[in-house]
Design an enzyme around this catalytic site. Structure first.
Site, PDB file in Angstrom:
ATOM      1  N   GLU A  11       0.794  -1.231   0.000  1.00 26.13           N
ATOM      2  CA  GLU A  11       0.000   0.000   0.000  1.00 26.13           C
ATOM      3  C   GLU A  11       0.828   1.283   0.000  1.00 26.13           C
ATOM      4  OE1 GLU A  11      -2.363  -2.863   2.705  1.00 26.13           O
ATOM      5  OE2 GLU A  11      -0.293  -2.470   2.187  1.00 26.13           O
ATOM      6  N   ASP A  98      -2.202  -5.346   3.460  1.00 26.57           N
ATOM      7  CA  ASP A  98      -2.413  -5.740   4.858  1.00 26.57           C
ATOM      8  C   ASP A  98      -3.343  -6.940   4.975  1.00 26.57           C
ATOM      9  OD1 ASP A  98      -0.766  -3.689   5.640  1.00 26.57           O
ATOM     10  OD2 ASP A  98      -2.397  -2.278   6.022  1.00 26.57           O
ATOM     11  N   ASP A 100      -5.884  -7.587   6.893  1.00 25.86           N
ATOM     12  CA  ASP A 100      -7.259  -7.446   7.365  1.00 25.86           C
ATOM     13  C   ASP A 100      -8.223  -7.357   6.182  1.00 25.86           C
ATOM     14  OD1 ASP A 100      -6.624  -4.981   6.401  1.00 25.86           O
ATOM     15  OD2 ASP A 100      -6.909  -3.896   8.274  1.00 25.86           O
ATOM     16  N   GLU A 102      -9.789  -4.817   4.868  1.00 26.79           N
ATOM     17  CA  GLU A 102      -9.516  -3.731   3.927  1.00 26.79           C
ATOM     18  C   GLU A 102      -8.339  -4.083   3.023  1.00 26.79           C
ATOM     19  OE1 GLU A 102      -9.190   1.123   3.807  1.00 26.79           O
ATOM     20  OE2 GLU A 102      -9.112   0.098   5.733  1.00 26.79           O
ATOM     21  N   TYR A 323       1.357  -5.727  13.060  1.00 25.97           N
ATOM     22  CA  TYR A 323       0.239  -5.028  12.435  1.00 25.97           C
ATOM     23  C   TYR A 323      -0.643  -4.363  13.490  1.00 25.97           C
ATOM     24  CZ  TYR A 323      -3.401  -4.029   9.050  1.00 25.97           C
ATOM     25  OH  TYR A 323      -4.303  -3.393   8.245  1.00 25.97           O
ATOM     26  N   ARG A 325      -3.740  -2.956  13.275  1.00 20.45           N
ATOM     27  CA  ARG A 325      -5.207  -3.032  13.270  1.00 20.45           C
ATOM     28  C   ARG A 325      -5.612  -4.438  13.686  1.00 20.45           C
ATOM     29  NH1 ARG A 325      -4.290  -0.025   8.478  1.00 20.45           N
ATOM     30  NH2 ARG A 325      -4.821   2.171   8.777  1.00 20.45           N
ATOM     31  N   HIS A 370      -5.654 -12.166  14.335  1.00 18.56           N
ATOM     32  CA  HIS A 370      -4.344 -11.528  14.364  1.00 18.56           C
ATOM     33  C   HIS A 370      -3.707 -11.670  15.734  1.00 18.56           C
ATOM     34  CE1 HIS A 370      -6.366  -8.794  11.191  1.00 18.56           C
ATOM     35  NE2 HIS A 370      -5.847  -9.859  10.628  1.00 18.56           N
TER      36      HIS A 370
END
Length: 906
Positions: A11, A98, A100, A102, A323, A325, A370
């Protein structure tokens, strides 16, 4: 890049830079800069062929299975072109966004837009270390379509709520307002708390505090009862009346009784009647989740949720933490071992827990997918070893301490209690002794310094036995007022949202940011205060769309969205049920729109206020219920800075009286003989010398009151001082003059160097613009100027010969850079702040200035070409915007046709 290479897409540039160091040389790593496509953000992004469609304004075709209309925005066209170019020579594509929902969605969008003809694999990792990247390369997978559907459903659902309700708010309340699935619930929480504060009635009570002494040791005791009847405290009062709750058998003392009793007890005999010691154990808290990190960073570091996540994102992308989130408190075996090694080496083996600790979530809708947020790697770098600075260091240290503390031994304490009697009055002293600090050595919640916090944790009492007779050194009567419920801070709002299961922790930062940015709340002294607009919008939604601001309904919606991610619920029937049909949102808005009286919701009635607050076209104003001489209600503009929290009956009456009768003079300027007035305008209170005379162009001299100055406490001397600003402080030792003034952003000092060149510094909170002198001004001017975003320079390289501006080194979101004036240039990869010389910096800045000139020339040429070909471009644009069926990956890896529209907007 040579052909037959592997292309890796992440990203951000920072993440790309870090991961590149752990990949083979024939791997090319590029950044997508977040999402490369999204639903249309405004009407200009809607393709011409769809502009006439009713659903196009939402960006979701609600008549065709909620088919989303995805577009590639202008600012992403260049990135998409570069990615496609790099893809041509690649033999394999790794989507390393990532891990997750998103991130999964970004990978899916990348695959749809790039349409690769080569093998595509999904690569996931929760930390950027050599070991983690090697493991991720060996365990690639396909895109998880259930996660994609969950994320896309959230995006579509949020769009349906926002774009269906917001236009209604524009019509009925005020233009430009927004509603949101989670945002509106969060705003209502703030409003409910403020309503409770306004409705609160304070109660008063008195008690006694005594200072006693035994064998040279002093200690404090507090009164608990008289003749066996408990003394009233704050919890005994009814918040709606300010009186004692019915059925409370307590003794309520007044001031006279308390002071009389205090005088009597000073000479009475005090006797110890009971001594208790109870062992207690405190266990360490779990490692950080997204939510708890935001809460603790707000409490300890005074960082907003948005600042915390921005900083954590940078730490993750540079390989310092895992990470950020996540709502899991789980630690991997690797992390547990690394933590225990840190404990043993720094604090000793006796501070280790007897066995490795693991924690489980207690919050609603928590996911264990996670790991908790922790330092990355098989061994943890200590904060000193990290070479981080500023906020980055503070946040990393917070994460390091909390992670390490989770594997430390329990803290063992002894709770102490001593009860005494004097006449028929009972007192108690409470204390605490730390027998073994355990994890307190590393981490104490809410404290920056564990070592100093240990001292604060202990409250020691002298060794006393039953029958001992201490001496009274003083007895004091204390008056108390019950306090209204506290406003939400960012930390407490995040905690409430997570507890209620509203939204996802990863979105809290943006939600709170939106609430403040859109004017629904003001952040003052870390408290979120709702605005009049928040009151008006909440009232409308509560009456006509109660489910959408109900915490339970929103939490159930969140649970369903989580079930979509696991495949338990089908996304399409859920969207249809929410939006379509008689009870769906679309029909409800259409049916109710005609029944909603906009005038009713453009007025706000506040508890304890006799006048109304109205939201007008040009701002908020007060309207009295009494009529003026012209037979119409008296109105007065409310200053922008006034919130419902600030507006009481006294202030409202003063504003209305000033409007009806004109302002009152607070004195006369002895120099001019003109009257000085205190006035209230749209932008707050201000002072004015003289009166406005019709027909004259020149206006009286005016000056705003500095932030924090109470208008009712303003003296004539202070008013005259403000009207004399800016004031000359003296000559600067080098050249020019130094002045103090009050500007749009608050009080400041300025060094006028001559020829229009000026150097500004903001005054600190402890400085007074009317009293600051030249010496203090020169101190402030000697401090390095803070860079963009409040960053402090890491190093000052000095001023190059023949130039005016110095060159400084800063640490930004994309790494280290040098800055001179308005020009920034990134440092080469691997070059540190201490290694860069002024000569190297000059060359970097020179190259950057040169590239800027070339770019601006190209822009001017493009602009001319665009003007001459505008008509041709407009006529052919509809041909270029074509609808195509693009492949999307199923969970089994097969490609299927998707109805997603991929449109590049101009």
């Amino acid at each position: 890049m040579p052909t037959d290479h592997t292309l890796v897409i992440v990203e951000s540039p920072t993440k790309a830079k870090t991961i590149k160091g752990f990949l083979p040389k024939d791997f090319q790593v590029l950044a997508s800069m977040g999402h490369i496509r999204d639903l249309p953000n405004n009407a200009s992004e809607i393709p011409a062929k769809h502009k006439g469609e009713k659903w196009a304004t939402i960006g979701v075709n609600t008549t065709a299975d909620f088919d989303p209309l995805y577009v590639v925005p202008k600012d992403k066209k260049k990135i998409v072109k570069e990615l496609k170019q790099s893809l041509k020579g690649a033999s394999e594509l790794l989507l390393a966004t990532d891990e997750d929902r998103e991130g999964e969605s970004i990978s899916w969008h990348l695959m749809n837009v790039l349409d690769p003809k080569i093998p595509v694999k999904r690569m996931v990792f929760h930390e950027i270390t050599k070991e983690a990247i090697a493991k991720a390369l060996s365990k690639t997978r396909e895109i998880d379509m259930e996660l994609v559907h969950a994320q896309e459903t959230r995006r579509i659902l949020d769009r349906l709520v926002g774009y269906t309700l917001s236009p209604l708010l524009w019509k009925k309340v005020s233009w430009g307002l927004s509603a949101g699935r989670v945002q509106s619930v969060a705003v209502r929480l703030l409003v409910l708390r403020e309503r409770a504060r306004r409705a609160f009635k304070s109660g008063s009570y008195w008690d006694l505090k005594a200072k006693l002494e035994k064998d040279g040791n002093e200690f404090e005791v507090k009164m608990t009862s008289i003749d066996g009847q408990r003394i009233a405290n704050g919890g005994d009062f009814d918040e709606s009346t300010g009186l004692l709750k019915s059925g409370r058998n307590v003794k309520l003392l007044n001031e006279k009784e308390s002071k009389s009793l205090a005088q009597k007890l000073i000479t009475d005999k005090w006797t110890v009647i009971n001594v208790e010691e109870k062992p207690s154990i405190r266990k360490p808290v779990p490692p950080f989740t997204t939510s708890t990190l935001q809460q603790e960073a707000n409490r300890k570091l005074r960082l907003s949720a948005r600042e915390t996540m921005r900083c954590a994102q940078g730490l993750y992308e540079r390989g310092f933490i895992t990470y950020m989130r996540t709502d899991s408190v789980h630690l991997s075996d690797q992390a547990v071992n690394a933590s225990r090694k840190c404990v043993e080496s720094k604090y000793g083996a006796e501070y280790l827990s007897t066995k490795p600790r693991q924690f489980s979530n207690k919050t609603r809708n928590a996911q264990e997918a996670h790991e908790a947020i922790r330092p990355s790697g098989e061994t943890f770098k200590t904060p000193k070893e990290s070479n981080l600075q500023g906020r980055d260091l503070s946040l990393y240290e917070l994460i390091w301490k909390r992670t390490v503390a989770s594997q430390m031994a329990d803290a063992r304490l002894t709770m102490l209690s001593i009860e005494l009697e004097a006449s028929e009055v009972s007192f108690r002293a409470s204390g605490k002794r730390i027998d073994f600090p355990g994890f307190f050595r590393a981490y104490v919640e809410g404290s920056d310094d564990p070592e100093s916090a240990l001292e604060g944790q202990e409250v020691l009492l002298p060794n006393l036995a039953i029958g001992d007779i201490p001496t009274a050194k003083g007895v004091e009567a204390l008056g108390h007022q019950t306090q209204p419920p506290s406003r939400y801070s960012e930390a407490s709002l995040v905690k409430t949202l997570e507890k209620e299961g509203i939204g996802r922790p990863s979105t809290y930062a943006s939600i709170i940011g939106t609430i403040v940015d859109r004017g629904y709340s003001v952040l003052n002294n870390n408290s979120l205060t709702p605005s009049f607009t928040a009151f008006a919008v909440t009232a409308l939604l509560e009456e006509h769309f109660p489910d959408l601001v109900d915490t339970s309904f929103t939490a159930r919606m969140e649970s369903t969205l989580d079930e979509i991610s696991t495949g338990k619920v089908n996304w399409l029937p859920y969207l249809k049920g929410f939006y379509k049909g008689d009870t769906g949102l679309e029909n409800q808005v259409q049916k109710r729109e005609g029944d909603i009286d906009g005038g009713e919701f453009r007025s706000v009635s506040l508890e304890g206020l006799s006048s109304l607050v109205r939201l007008g076209k040009f701002g908020t104003y007060l309207e009295s219920k009494q009529l003026g001489e012209d037979g119409k209600p008296i109105t007065a503009t409310l200053p922008q800075e006034i919130t419902p929290a600030d507006l009481d009956e006294e202030k409202a009456e003063m504003l209305l009286k000033q409007k009806a009768e004109g302002p009152e003079s607070i004195g006369v300027d002895p120099g001019t003989g003109e009257k000085i007035f205190l006035l209230f305008g749209k932008y707050g209170p201000y002072v004015q010398r003289g009166e406005v005379i019709e027909g004259e162009k020149s206006k009286p001299k005016r000056a705003s009151l500095p932030k924090g100055t109470k208008p009712e406490e303003l003296s004539l001397e202070e008013a005259l001082g403000l009207l004399q600003l800016p004031r000359l402080l003296g000559e600067h030792p080098d050249t020019g003059t130094v002045q103090a003034g009050l500007g749009r952003f608050g009080p400041y000092i300025v060094w006028n160097k001559g020829k229009g060149e000026k150097d500004y510094r903001s005054l600190k909170a402890e400085d007074d613009v009317l009293l600051v002198d030249l010496k203090r001004a020169l101190e402030l001017l000697s401090l390095p100027k803070r860079g963009r975003g409040g960053r402090t320079a890491l190093k000052d390289l000095g001023i190059p010969q023949g130039e005016k501006d110095n060159i400084q080194v800063f640490n930004g979101p994309y790494g280290l850079y040098v800055k001179q004036g308005k020009v920034n240039a990134s440092l080469p990869e691997g070059k540190g702040a201490e290694e860069i010389s002024i000569e190297e910096a000059i060359e970097l800045l020179k190259a950057k200035k040169s590239s800027k000139k070339t770019t601006s020339k190209k822009k001017r040429a493009t602009k001319k070409t665009t003007k001459s070909t505008k008509k041709v471009s407009d006529s052919s644009s509809s041909k270029k915007n074509s609808t195509s069926k693009t492949p999307s990956t199923t969970k089994t890896g097969r490609l299927r046709a998707s109805k997603v529209r991929v449109i590049k907007t101009k």
